[in-house]
Enzyme design. Structure first.
Site, PDB file in Angstrom:
ATOM      1  N   ASP A   1      33.698  44.274  40.274  1.00  0.00           N
ATOM      2  CA  ASP A   1      34.590  43.327  40.950  1.00  0.00           C
ATOM      3  C   ASP A   1      33.830  42.374  41.873  1.00  0.00           C
ATOM      4  OD1 ASP A   1      37.530  42.804  41.826  1.00  0.00           O
ATOM      5  OD2 ASP A   1      36.480  43.116  43.721  1.00  0.00           O
TER       6      ASP A   1
ATOM      7  N   HIS B   1      44.582  40.254  35.305  1.00  0.00           N
ATOM      8  CA  HIS B   1      45.544  40.488  36.395  1.00  0.00           C
ATOM      9  C   HIS B   1      45.462  39.438  37.499  1.00  0.00           C
ATOM     10  CE1 HIS B   1      41.774  41.865  37.931  1.00  0.00           C
ATOM     11  NE2 HIS B   1      42.292  42.031  39.119  1.00  0.00           N
ATOM     12  N   ASP B   2      44.506  38.523  37.408  1.00  0.00           N
ATOM     13  CA  ASP B   2      44.369  37.465  38.410  1.00  0.00           C
ATOM     14  C   ASP B   2      44.794  36.105  37.871  1.00  0.00           C
ATOM     15  OD1 ASP B   2      43.200  39.173  40.297  1.00  0.00           O
ATOM     16  OD2 ASP B   2      41.176  38.802  39.529  1.00  0.00           O
TER      17      ASP B   2
ATOM     18  N   GLU C   1      32.421  40.731  36.847  1.00  0.00           N
ATOM     19  CA  GLU C   1      33.325  39.617  37.143  1.00  0.00           C
ATOM     20  C   GLU C   1      32.524  38.629  37.969  1.00  0.00           C
ATOM     21  OE1 GLU C   1      37.429  38.420  39.502  1.00  0.00           O
ATOM     22  OE2 GLU C   1      35.952  39.717  40.404  1.00  0.00           O
TER      23      GLU C   1
ATOM     24  N   ASP D   1      37.173  50.416  37.663  1.00  0.00           N
ATOM     25  CA  ASP D   1      36.917  49.201  38.413  1.00  0.00           C
ATOM     26  C   ASP D   1      35.998  49.567  39.575  1.00  0.00           C
ATOM     27  OD1 ASP D   1      37.273  46.565  39.507  1.00  0.00           O
ATOM     28  OD2 ASP D   1      39.235  46.511  38.536  1.00  0.00           O
TER      29      ASP D   1
HETATM   30  C1  GLC Z   1      38.580  40.343  42.137  1.00  0.00           C
HETATM   31  C2  GLC Z   1      39.827  41.012  41.608  1.00  0.00           C
HETATM   32  C3  GLC Z   1      41.003  40.544  42.399  1.00  0.00           C
HETATM   33  C4  GLC Z   1      40.780  40.926  43.834  1.00  0.00           C
HETATM   34  C5  GLC Z   1      39.441  40.431  44.360  1.00  0.00           C
HETATM   35  C6  GLC Z   1      39.067  41.141  45.620  1.00  0.00           C
HETATM   36  O1  GLC Z   1      38.602  38.978  41.938  1.00  0.00           O
HETATM   37  O2  GLC Z   1      39.965  40.793  40.247  1.00  0.00           O
HETATM   38  O3  GLC Z   1      42.205  41.071  41.919  1.00  0.00           O
HETATM   39  O4  GLC Z   1      41.801  40.413  44.620  1.00  0.00           O
HETATM   40  O5  GLC Z   1      38.393  40.660  43.461  1.00  0.00           O
HETATM   41  O6  GLC Z   1      38.727  42.464  45.354  1.00  0.00           O
END
Ligand code: GLC
Ligand code: CA
Length: 569
Positions: free
Chosen positions: A200, A329-330, A257, A98
């Site tokens: 991310d 995971h979100d 993402e 990540d």
């Molecule tokens: C992304 C991650 C999430 C995190 C955010 C800040 O959206 O998937 O889990 O809280 O970024 O890093």
């Protein structure tokens, strides 16, 4: 579309804290992952993305990194990591890290040095700005609630920017020195042998540098941080530079993402010269969202789901492969989110998985999805760990909901739903740990677990395995990976159906996305059943449909091999 090595693969996300604990401290770890590589291989997985394992204070569960070159001791040592990379390689699997570089932790040495000397070298690694007479420089709201601006300790009118929690200060990508530091770090990991990165919150690295107010969208007088993204220009320049200097020389796999990007920019992201190899397709997850907060969300219906998937494939499929997910995971568990309450069964779970695996795109499973894990049950807000759920709970209360209503409203969306321990067996704590798990397991582990599903050819797990096998098969692989996805009867309610037209084979995918039966007339003569969620996997491929009109049971899912398509489709 130019064909690439990863197109034919299947990917899997591990949330390391909750995957497998090898030493009984209640926290999943690298040795735990190593112990499960054979399981993943058997499932058909080639690429494994592991959520952050770097050193972190865990304010946002590892998405607040205090040292990019060190692993958090809870997960293991660098030797463990090297062992994992070696073991994965032996099995022809790749590990994806990540990459969290929009922000770091406030405990990172860069930020600590910047606090000591805000106008020195490290101050320029962040966004430090004067406020308006002690008030924040502008009215942007952070993703986790409250202003994106926090005062520097000891200063009355100097603030730093954090799009996420205040413990996650944003890194200043305008500073070439900072960018070089990041590229160096990426190369360091690639040298170690990681296959690539999941990027991310990456669209946030470019800010609207005017830092000005936008119209307020809630009673708090602030506007969503995403407003800024609409006006920020030039993120591609940073992304292309990062690709050239860090990823490309290693042929790294990269997956972004990305929320809040313009669909007409798809080419710039995943086209031949795009900044990434792939991006996640979040279209289904955006359904029903509300700017007011989780409490104001609308439920997702079958037609919403179909339309969202068809919509994004229409935009992307000529350009590149997006990654298909039902959860991560979100997000809440896909089966709890995309299936109506009361309709969640092994059959409907397989239907949802089947649709994801047959839609054009890279299948990207999330741990536990392959056995149909469901949302957690919450009876008290104190059971919640997730920083964003706590904020959304408060937002709901502020809006006037009772405690009970507010809990109800956030429970179905909480990020904790997907973060409960992986359910390996019916042993205590789901076989995840011999100690006390860091997070409460879902009590349905006694019914839903890997060990039990291993014994059945009609389990959700068997279904996923077989579907992934089909994707990789000599016979159907080409059609599943590269075949054009062409909607069929898209106007019919609670039906999701499409062709995948490959060079030689044509498949028809049918999902009766409701409880009632449905009669369908199938055209063309050849209809070999290559997948059917209502029969055990060992019977697939052994029969053909005889009648023109078929009756599909509730939530039945079929993949048929059909003859060349009839005109007009
Ligand atoms: C992304 C991650 C999430 C995190 C955010 C800040 O959206 O998937 O889990 O809280 O970024 O890093
Ligand atoms: Ca452990």
């Amino acid at each position: 579309m130019k064909r690439k090595w990863w197109h034919t693969k299947a990917a899997y996300q591990i949330y390391p804290k909750s995957f497998a604990d090898s030493n009984g401290d209640g926290i999943g770890d690298l040795q735990g992952i190593i112990g499960k590589l054979d399981y993943l291989k058997e499932l058909g997985i080639d690429l494994i993305w592991i959520s952050p394992i770097y050193q972190s204070p865990f304010v946002d569960q590892g998405y607040d990194i205090s040292d990019y070159y060190a692993l958090d001791p809870a997960f293991g040592t660098m030797e463990d990591m090297e062992e994992l990379l070696g073991e994965a390689k032996k099995r022809d699997m790749g590990i994806i890290m990540d990459l969290v570089v929009n922000h770091c932790s406030d405990k990172h040495e860069w930020f600590q040095k910047a606090l000591k000397d805000p106008f020195g070298k490290y101050g320029k690694y962040f966004y430090f700005m004067e406020g308006k007479d002690g008030m924040p420089p502008c009215n942007w709201r952070s993703y986790f609630g409250g202003s994106v601006w926090e005062k520097l300790p000891g200063y009355d009118n100097l603030f730093y920017l954090h799009m996420f929690a205040k413990e996650q200060p944003d890194l200043n990508w305008e500073n070439p020195e900072l960018r070089e530091e990041i590229y160096r770090m990426i190369r360091w990991w690639l040298e170690k042998g990681v296959a690539g990165f999941r990027l991310d919150a990456i669209i946030n690295i470019k800010k609207d540098l005017r830092f000005m107010d936008f119209p307020a969208d809630r009673e708090d007088g602030m506007c969503a941080g995403t407003m800024m993204l609409k006006h920020a220009k030039g993120v591609h320049t940073f992304l292309q530079e990062m690709k050239e200097k860090a990823f490309a020389p290693y042929g790294a796999f990269t997956i972004g993402e990305l929320f809040d990007f313009r669909q007409d920019e798809m080419e710039r992201y995943i086209g031949e010269e795009g900044c990434f190899e792939s991006i996640f397709d979040f279209a289904p997850h955006l359904i029903g969202g509300s700017g007011k907060g989780w409490y104001d969300r609308r439920e997702v219906g079958a037609d919403d789901y179909r339309n969202a998937v068809f919509g994004s494939k229409a935009v992307s499929q000529e350009i590149g492969l997006m990654a298909n997910i039902i959860e991560n995971h979100d997000e809440p568990r896909g089966v709890s989110h995309f299936l109506p309450q009361g309709h969640v069964s092994e059959t409907s779970k397989k239907m949802l998985g089947g649709l994801m695996l047959m839609a054009v795109g890279l299948p990207f499973l999330y741990q536990g999805q392959e056995i149909g894990m469901t949302n957690q049950t919450f009876t008290d807000i104190h059971q919640v760990d997730d920083i964003s759920t706590k904020d959304e709970y408060q937002v709901a209360l502020d809006h006037g909901l009772s405690r009970e209503e507010a809990l109800w409203a956030v429970a179905s969306m909480s990020r904790d739903n997907a973060r409960t321990p992986m359910q390996w067996s019916s042993e205590p704590h789901a076989g995840f740990t011999t100690g006390t798990p860091w997070m409460r397991e879902n009590l349905n582990y006694r019914e839903i677990n890997v060990a039990e599903q291993e014994t059945r050819a009609d389990s959700v797990l068997a279904f996923y395995r077989e579907m992934i096998r089909l994707r990789k098969s000599e016979e159907y692989g080409e059609a599943i990976v590269y075949g054009r996805q062409i909607p069929w009867k898209a106007e019919e309610k609670e039906l999701m159906a499409f062709y995948r037209k490959g060079e030689e084979k044509t498949l028809l995918v049918l999902a009766n996305y409701r409880e009632e039966e449905r009669k369908l007339r199938i055209e063309g003569k050849i209809r070999k059943v290559i997948a059917d969620n209502t029969v055990p996997t060992d019977q697939w491929g052994s029969y053909t449909l005889q009648e023109d009109t078929i009756t599909m049971k509730g939530y039945q899912f079929l993949v048929l091999e059909v003859g060349p398509m009839v005109a007009g489709v």
